[in-house]
Write an enzyme that holds these catalytic residues in place. Structure first.
Site, PDB file in Angstrom:
ATOM      1  N   LYS A 178      45.288  35.834  36.870  1.00 13.57           N
ATOM      2  CA  LYS A 178      45.057  35.153  35.663  1.00 13.57           C
ATOM      3  C   LYS A 178      46.635  35.152  35.247  1.00 13.57           C
ATOM      4  CE  LYS A 178      41.985  37.335  33.221  1.00 13.57           C
ATOM      5  NZ  LYS A 178      41.735  38.272  34.311  1.00 13.57           N
ATOM      6  N   ARG A 216      36.004  37.317  26.439  1.00 16.10           N
ATOM      7  CA  ARG A 216      35.568  38.189  27.528  1.00 16.10           C
ATOM      8  C   ARG A 216      34.062  38.432  27.373  1.00 16.10           C
ATOM      9  NH1 ARG A 216      40.746  40.436  29.293  1.00 16.10           N
ATOM     10  NH2 ARG A 216      40.499  41.554  31.224  1.00 16.10           N
TER      11      ARG A 216
END
Ligand code: AMP
Length: 224
Positions: A17, A92
């Site tokens: 990421k 998340r």
């Protein structure tokens, strides 16, 4: 007028990421909001949030939703109205995603794409076990310990090679477990909204980036 990109970049630890965020930032006018890095900056500054985060880094667990939502909300409210953004590591959890939806609705800046980088656990463990950070040259960036060319370049430019505390082997396993249990459900959440684009993270960074760019160009055409 070209619409700014409003991107969520998801993926298990080790999927790349932060590498992809860095490459995309060089190409698009997007502000990268990387929550893990924000927390590591707070740890370095020894703030109250940093001290809190340190405990979570040791175990690989996620910080409480309300803390993370407050952090990201504050940063998003500070962005200029024409500014694009790329969220790396947020949301998340489902409550974080719901809070983000509410905020972006209020700001009239809906997400334009959610990119999910997919990687199997064995490869994630291999990457994280060998991951080091090059620090001291602006924003810290990851490299693999076997990549001697990058390691040498970092040191030659005056950088330092450091290991993230949460890249210790027993913590890696915990982080993958938390990803599976708490973050994986977001894949279905965003699929239902028609925003999800799943991309394999197995290839070289340039290959993965080309695929992400293809998706972003496609979504830009659809929203133009
Ligand atoms: P990362 O650099 O994205 O791998 O994040 C490193 C660590 O920061 C994670 O393992 C969590 O402990 C914490 N963290 C980062 N982003 C979040 C988030 N959105 N919610 C909860 N904890 C987070």
């Amino acid at each position: 007028m070209v619409q700014p990109h409003h991107i969520v970049l998801m993926g298990a630890p080790g999927a790349g990421k932060s590498t992809q965020s860095r490459l995309l930032k060089a190409r698009y006018p997007v502000e990268v909001l990387a929550t893990g890095q924000m927390l590591r900056d707070e740890v370095a500054k020894r703030t109250a949030l940093g001290l809190l985060a340190e405990g979570y880094f040791e175990t690989g667990a996620l910080l409480p939703d309300d803390v993370m939502i407050a952090l990201v909300t504050e940063r998003l409210l500070r962005l200029g109205s024409a500014q694009g953004f790329l969220l790396d590591g947020f949301p998340r959890t489902i409550p974080q995603a719901e809070a983000l939806d509410r905020l972006l609705q209020r700001l009239k800046r809906p997400l334009t794409a959610v990119i999910a980088l997919g990687l199997d656990d064995a490869e994630a463990v291999r990457r994280l076990g060998g991951r080091r950070m090059c620090e001291g040259l602006g924003d810290p960036f990851p490299l693999h310990i076997d990549d001697t060319v990058s390691v040498d370049a970092c040191l030659r430019l005056g950088g330092r090679i450091a290991t993230r505390p949460d890249d210790e082997p027993q913590v890696i396993v915990e982080r993958l477990r938390h990803y599976e249990a708490e973050t994986q459900p977001l894949i279905d959440y965003y699929r239902r909204y028609g925003l999800l684009h799943s991309i394999s993270a197995k290839g070289e960074p340039a290959q993965v980036q080309a695929e992400i760019i293809r998706v972003l160009e496609q979504t830009a055409q659809q929203t133009a």
